[in-house]
Write an enzyme that holds these catalytic residues in place. Sequence first.
Site, short mmCIF file in Angstrom:
data_model
loop_
_atom_site.label_atom_id
_atom_site.label_comp_id
_atom_site.label_asym_id
_atom_site.label_seq_id
_atom_site.Cartn_x
_atom_site.Cartn_y
_atom_site.Cartn_z
N ASP A 45 -4.89 68.46 -26.18
CA ASP A 45 -4.05 67.65 -25.28
C ASP A 45 -3.88 66.26 -25.87
OD1 ASP A 45 -3.05 67.45 -22.27
OD2 ASP A 45 -4.14 65.60 -22.71
N TYR A 50 -1.02 57.97 -26.42
CA TYR A 50 -2.35 57.92 -27.06
C TYR A 50 -2.25 57.41 -28.50
CZ TYR A 50 -3.67 61.08 -23.19
OH TYR A 50 -3.87 61.66 -21.96
N LYS A 75 2.93 64.45 -24.18
CA LYS A 75 3.48 63.89 -22.93
C LYS A 75 4.43 62.75 -23.23
CE LYS A 75 -1.17 64.62 -21.06
NZ LYS A 75 -2.07 64.10 -22.06
N HIS A 106 4.48 62.11 -18.34
CA HIS A 106 3.10 61.62 -18.21
C HIS A 106 2.82 61.01 -16.83
CE1 HIS A 106 -0.32 60.06 -21.00
NE2 HIS A 106 -0.78 60.30 -19.79
N LYS A 228 -13.04 65.56 -23.20
CA LYS A 228 -12.92 64.84 -24.47
C LYS A 228 -14.33 64.51 -24.95
CE LYS A 228 -13.20 60.50 -26.40
NZ LYS A 228 -14.34 59.54 -26.28
N SER A 229 -14.59 64.73 -26.22
CA SER A 229 -15.80 64.19 -26.84
C SER A 229 -15.56 64.04 -28.33
CB SER A 229 -17.01 65.12 -26.61
OG SER A 229 -18.11 64.57 -27.31
N VAL A 230 -16.01 62.93 -28.88
CA VAL A 230 -15.94 62.76 -30.33
C VAL A 230 -17.25 63.19 -30.99
CG1 VAL A 230 -14.24 60.88 -30.18
CG2 VAL A 230 -16.69 60.32 -30.19
N ARG A 234 -21.65 67.72 -28.52
CA ARG A 234 -21.08 67.79 -27.16
C ARG A 234 -19.83 68.68 -27.11
NH1 ARG A 234 -21.32 61.37 -25.60
NH2 ARG A 234 -23.57 61.25 -25.18
N ASN A 238 -19.63 71.69 -24.55
CA ASN A 238 -18.56 71.75 -23.55
C ASN A 238 -17.70 73.01 -23.68
OD1 ASN A 238 -19.47 69.26 -22.76
ND2 ASN A 238 -17.76 68.09 -23.61
#
Length: 274
Positions: A45, A50, A75, A106, A228-230, A234, A238
């Site tokens: 996404d 962004y 979006k 959006h 979201k995770s960088v 994680r 997830n």
Amino acid sequence: MPSPSITLNNGVEIPQLGFGTWQVSAAEVEGVVSQALEAGYRHVDTAQMYGNEAGVGAAVRASGLPREEVFVTSKLSNSAHGDAMAAFDRTMDALGLEQLDLFLVHWPLPTLVDYVQTWRAMEEIAATGRVRAIGVSNFQPEHIARLLAETDTVPAVNQIEVHPYFVQDAVRADNLAHGIHVEAWSPLAQGTIFADPVVAAIAAELGRSRSQVVLRWHVQRGDVVMPKSVTPSRMAENAALFDFELSPEQMGRITALDRGTRIGPDPDSFAWLP
Ligand code: NDP
């Protein structure tokens, strides 16, 4: 175990688990999305606002995965309501893809723009065949009602803020009644949910992490989720959501955490232009 897919109102299938990229910088996003694809995510996404579409597209193209195996959403920027077709072209250039899977408005910006006109432009974009589905984000039931009354295309999805502190059951029910699938943004309430004692207790009961418990709650409600995770560990955590279940009683305890308060902007008054 891979994510199941959901069939949208135009027959397009979307993996229920997605990967969020808001606040992932343009510099790091290609590496982060590459790691997410390696971890098994098949749905990414992004958004014009962004500022990271180019890196998302680069990661998808470099993955070696067949294009049809990765679902990509972007979006329309708040600043592009009057110019949606040209903005869509810029998205496709940035992504470097032939076809997008899902393109969303959006924000409705009801105090600034005529979102019905924007939706007609989205219908023209869909008619080019360069996007497989079009939808909206942050649309309230009254905004959706106008699209249904004044245009020909029912949005495939509505991507809205949903988490245990803002369960959004009235808006979700309204969307579902019209065949519009709900996507939950900030599904982890941006990490603020992890300190909740009820979430902690259910995690202990199941021997799962707090994040997995919250994401599994979303999955069992039927919504599409896009944590979201960088952080690679994680990301993997997830994505491991499809080999356990919350009982109806555990589902109910989480839903009862609802405070009815947003962490993000209110779509009725949000009027921010980038
Ligand atoms: P999330 O609810 O997904 O939470 C992300 C935060 O939680 C990050 O700080 C992340 O840290 C942390 N986190 C993630 N997994 C774990 C874990 N297992 N354990 C501990 N901490 C964890 O927030 P977002 O607001 O990013 O929402 C997700 C996506 O939804 C966005 O990225 C975007 O794609 C979409 N979105 C859409 C909006 C819209 O208007 N349509 C608005 C907002 C979001 P770290 O990264 O450091 O690991």
